[in-house]
Motif scaffolding. Structure first.
Motif, short mmCIF file in Angstrom:
data_model
loop_
_atom_site.label_atom_id
_atom_site.label_comp_id
_atom_site.label_asym_id
_atom_site.label_seq_id
_atom_site.Cartn_x
_atom_site.Cartn_y
_atom_site.Cartn_z
N HIS A 50 -8.71 5.93 6.71
CA HIS A 50 -8.50 6.77 5.53
C HIS A 50 -7.47 6.13 4.60
N LEU A 51 -6.38 5.68 5.16
CA LEU A 51 -5.31 5.09 4.36
C LEU A 51 -5.74 3.78 3.72
N ALA A 52 -6.56 3.00 4.43
CA ALA A 52 -6.94 1.67 3.95
C ALA A 52 -7.62 1.72 2.58
N GLY A 53 -8.36 2.78 2.32
CA GLY A 53 -9.07 2.89 1.05
C GLY A 53 -8.29 3.60 -0.04
N THR A 54 -7.06 3.94 0.24
CA THR A 54 -6.25 4.68 -0.73
C THR A 54 -5.67 3.74 -1.78
N LYS A 84 -4.75 -4.81 11.95
CA LYS A 84 -5.31 -5.72 10.94
C LYS A 84 -6.79 -5.44 10.67
N SER A 85 -7.53 -5.00 11.70
CA SER A 85 -8.96 -4.79 11.53
C SER A 85 -9.32 -3.41 10.98
N VAL A 86 -8.39 -2.45 11.05
CA VAL A 86 -8.69 -1.10 10.59
C VAL A 86 -7.79 -0.67 9.42
N LEU A 87 -6.49 -0.85 9.54
CA LEU A 87 -5.57 -0.40 8.50
C LEU A 87 -5.42 -1.41 7.37
N GLN A 89 -7.13 -3.33 5.68
CA GLN A 89 -8.42 -3.63 5.08
C GLN A 89 -8.49 -3.01 3.69
N ASP A 90 -9.54 -3.36 2.96
CA ASP A 90 -9.80 -2.76 1.65
C ASP A 90 -8.54 -2.87 0.78
N LYS A 91 -8.12 -1.79 0.17
CA LYS A 91 -6.95 -1.85 -0.71
C LYS A 91 -5.67 -2.18 0.05
#
Length: 228
Positions: A50-54, A84-87, A89-91
């Motif tokens: 959830h946080l990674a895309g924020t 590294k693989s989940v958090l 990521q993305d933004k």
């Protein structure tokens, strides 16, 4: 201690993410940077995603771990690999990460370097802890000979050798984990509640190390709990 119970993990993670986003934004507004310490395992993965895309100024955020297994960063059971693989990521891929492992064979050999890395970090803005069924948190295990050191040392981190869990570990000390603006305990699963209640009911921190955080007189821990 403040206890927050949610209908399910989705509701928990939605609220928890909002709180963490606000903490990060406030920290950046106040001192230009935010510092977080997170835990590994299955429980925080949905929160991490959830946080990674924020949309946040992630380049102004530094993330480290409450503890890690003394493994190569790409090993399957490495907390660093998970973060590294989940958090990250993305933004959130723009955030800075401070590793708790080195290439040394033994955790004791790398502890000095880890402490040097952590010494450059100021007070955390948020620390997210987990809890095992034996009442351990981070890698402060009741079964380990290093527990008393972890609860009392002024160092930021120490090597730990649990006898009831695999791998040698590196763990932040109680003092370093408590050096935070906000302290959270993230729990998901009906089986966690009786363990939490047992921890709250007693005061022997050597039996259940999480008690050192639940009963701390100066730090108000926020318990985020969902049964599923």
């Amino acid at each position: 201690m403040q206890f927050h119970r949610f209908e399910n993990s989705s509701a928990l993670n939605s609220t928890f993410a909002r709180w963490l986003i606000r903490i990060v934004k406030d920290a950046i507004a106040e001192r230009g940077h935010a510092y977080l310490a997170v835990s590994g395992g299955r429980t925080p993965q949905a929160l991490f995603a959830h946080l990674a895309g924020t949309d946040l100024p992630w380049q102004q955020v530094t993330i480290t771990l409450a503890d890690d297994r003394w493994l190569a960063p790409d090993a399957q059971d490495s907390n660093e690999r998970l973060v590294k693989s989940v958090l990250l990521q993305d933004k959130a891929s723009a955030a800075h990460f401070v590793s708790l492992v080195t290439t040394d064979e033994r955790a004791e050999q790398g502890a000095a370097v880890i402490n040097q890395r952590l010494s450059s970090l100021p007070k955390f803005d948020a620390v997210i802890l987990g809890m095992g069924e034996d009442g351990h948190t981070a890698s402060l295990f009741p079964c380990s000979q290093e527990l008393s050191l972890g609860l009392n040392t002024t160092q930021d981190a120490l090597a730990v050798h649990p006898t009831t869990a695999p791998y040698q570990r590196i763990s932040l000390s109680k003092q370093r984990l408590l050096n935070t603006q906000h302290l959270f305990l993230h729990l998901v699963g009906a089986g966690k509640l009786p363990v939490l209640n047992q921890a709250i009911a007693g005061d022997d921190v050597l039996q259940m190390p999480i008690r050192a955080f639940l009963h701390h007189p100066c730090v108000d821990i926020q318990v985020m709990f969902a049964t599923e």
